[in-house]
Design an enzyme around this catalytic site. Structure first.
Site, PDB file in Angstrom:
ATOM      1  N   SER A 104       0.838  -1.212   0.000  1.00  0.00           N
ATOM      2  CA  SER A 104       0.000   0.000   0.000  1.00  0.00           C
ATOM      3  C   SER A 104       0.864   1.249   0.000  1.00  0.00           C
ATOM      4  O   SER A 104       2.010   1.234   0.447  1.00  0.00           O
ATOM      5  CB  SER A 104      -0.877   0.034   1.249  1.00  0.00           C
TER       6      SER A 104
HETATM    7  N1  SAH Z   1       0.581  -5.173   4.416  1.00  0.00           N
HETATM    8  C1  SAH Z   1       1.132  -5.600   3.161  1.00  0.00           C
HETATM    9  C2  SAH Z   1       0.175  -5.349   2.030  1.00  0.00           C
HETATM   10  C3  SAH Z   1      -0.028  -6.581   1.213  1.00  0.00           C
HETATM   11  S1  SAH Z   1      -1.324  -6.551   0.039  1.00  0.00           S
HETATM   12  C4  SAH Z   1       2.500  -5.009   2.912  1.00  0.00           C
HETATM   13  O1  SAH Z   1       2.949  -4.150   3.689  1.00  0.00           O
HETATM   14  O2  SAH Z   1       3.147  -5.425   1.955  1.00  0.00           O
HETATM   15  C5  SAH Z   1      -2.533  -7.553   0.836  1.00  0.00           C
HETATM   16  C6  SAH Z   1      -2.182  -8.980   1.090  1.00  0.00           C
HETATM   17  O3  SAH Z   1      -3.338  -9.608   1.627  1.00  0.00           O
HETATM   18  C7  SAH Z   1      -1.792  -9.797  -0.137  1.00  0.00           C
HETATM   19  O4  SAH Z   1      -0.499 -10.293   0.029  1.00  0.00           O
HETATM   20  C8  SAH Z   1      -2.815 -10.929  -0.163  1.00  0.00           C
HETATM   21  O5  SAH Z   1      -2.285 -12.178  -0.576  1.00  0.00           O
HETATM   22  C9  SAH Z   1      -3.245 -10.972   1.292  1.00  0.00           C
HETATM   23  N2  SAH Z   1      -4.530 -11.635   1.553  1.00  0.00           N
HETATM   24  C10 SAH Z   1      -5.697 -11.572   0.848  1.00  0.00           C
HETATM   25  N3  SAH Z   1      -6.640 -12.356   1.430  1.00  0.00           N
HETATM   26  C11 SAH Z   1      -6.048 -12.906   2.531  1.00  0.00           C
HETATM   27  C12 SAH Z   1      -6.482 -13.802   3.549  1.00  0.00           C
HETATM   28  N4  SAH Z   1      -7.719 -14.324   3.566  1.00  0.00           N
HETATM   29  N5  SAH Z   1      -5.616 -14.153   4.518  1.00  0.00           N
HETATM   30  C13 SAH Z   1      -4.362 -13.658   4.546  1.00  0.00           C
HETATM   31  N6  SAH Z   1      -3.886 -12.818   3.612  1.00  0.00           N
HETATM   32  C14 SAH Z   1      -4.705 -12.442   2.626  1.00  0.00           C
END
Ligand code: SAH
Length: 260
Positions: A104
């Site tokens: 993000s």
């Molecule tokens: N906080 C992260 C942002 C990652 S984007 C950072 O700093 O990089 C959001 C993430 O949520 C993705 O990697 C995606 O695979 C994950 N995601 C989506 N659904 C999910 C679920 N049910 N359980 C765990 N992770 C999930």
């Protein structure tokens, strides 16, 4: 029974598991990956100036929580992105992290962390992050709460986050591989829950796993009248029930069930 309000979010009285007095966030020691004696190309030897400039812009955008600003200024975002993207690491933009997911933008990360911490004088207690991705936000969270439980459903990203965080030796960050739709009951109750992926609704187990006095910040589908749109939702768990507050429009990757 949940009550709904659309009023602005106020500081919460009696947030659980605070630590006081407010400990100064520990600056992270810059760690060079793979023993390379240089910072990634494009940022020169010292990235702190460009990070300071990012923090100044976040403050100008309205982020007022000094602890959030300090944590954002400490974590080297360029270490979490692909070497080809290092030059953009401190711009207010989301960036690809592989497997179709994104880190993000700093403005959104700091906004969500400020909302999560609102009304908390010291550190938050235990926090659950859904969607570890590359581990960047987990690293920022490690400065702001006592324990971070961060869960990721994609094995490739869970492994990437572990690699990215290894050298930082953040003893209070626990990376979990699994479906975050089920939360993580073993760490509950949480003082805060933060989701980096947006679903149709907030899973009931997240609300169950929130401590009374705790707060959840998550993107959710804006509703049937605006398909494809998401809004940031703040949910406070009080002794009387839940208070939901809808904040601004956001755009997050989808919350998916199962692991892959
Ligand atoms: N906080 C992260 C942002 C990652 S984007 C950072 O700093 O990089 C959001 C993430 O949520 C993705 O990697 C995606 O695979 C994950 N995601 C989506 N659904 C999910 C679920 N049910 N359980 C765990 N992770 C999930």
């Amino acid at each position: 029974m949940a009550e709904r309000h659309t009023t602005s979010v106020k500081p919460r009285p009696g947030f659980p598991a605070r630590l006081g007095p407010n400990p100064a966030p520990k600056p992270l020691t810059p760690v060079l990956r793979h023993g390379t004696p240089h910072a990634p190309a494009g940022l020169g030897m010292d990235s702190s100036a460009v990070r300071r400039s990012m923090v100044t812009k976040l403050a100008q955008q309205g982020i007022a929580d000094q602890q959030v600003l300090s944590a954002m200024g400490s974590v080297e975002r360029h270490r979490f992105v692909d070497s080809a993207l290092v030059n953009q690491a401190y711009e207010d933009t989301s960036l690809p992290i592989g497997l179709g997911q994104t880190i993000s933008k700093p403005g959104v990360v700091s906004r969500m962390l400020e909302l999560l911490r609102q009304g908390t004088a010291g550190r938050l207690g235990r926090v659950l992050e859904i969607g570890t991705g590359c581990g960047y936000q987990a690293a920022v969270l490690s400065h702001l709460c006592t324990e971070v439980y961060s869960i990721e459903r994609l094995r490739g990203l869970h492994d990437k986050a572990r690699d990215n965080l290894r050298h930082l030796r953040l003893a209070n960050v626990h990376l979990l591989f699994g479906d975050g739709m089920a939360g993580y009951a073993r760490g509950a109750p949480y003082a805060g829950i933060i989701a980096a992926a947006g679903g149709e609704a907030i899973p009931a187990c997240w609300l169950e796993q929130l401590a009374v006095g705790g707060r959840l910040v998550a993107p959710v589908a804006a509703g049937a009248h605006s398909p494809g749109r998401q809004a940031l939702m703040v949910v406070d768990k009080t002794a009387q029930g839940f208070r939901h507050t809808v904040m601004e429009a956001v755009h997050f990757v989808p919350l998916k069930s199962g692991v892959a």
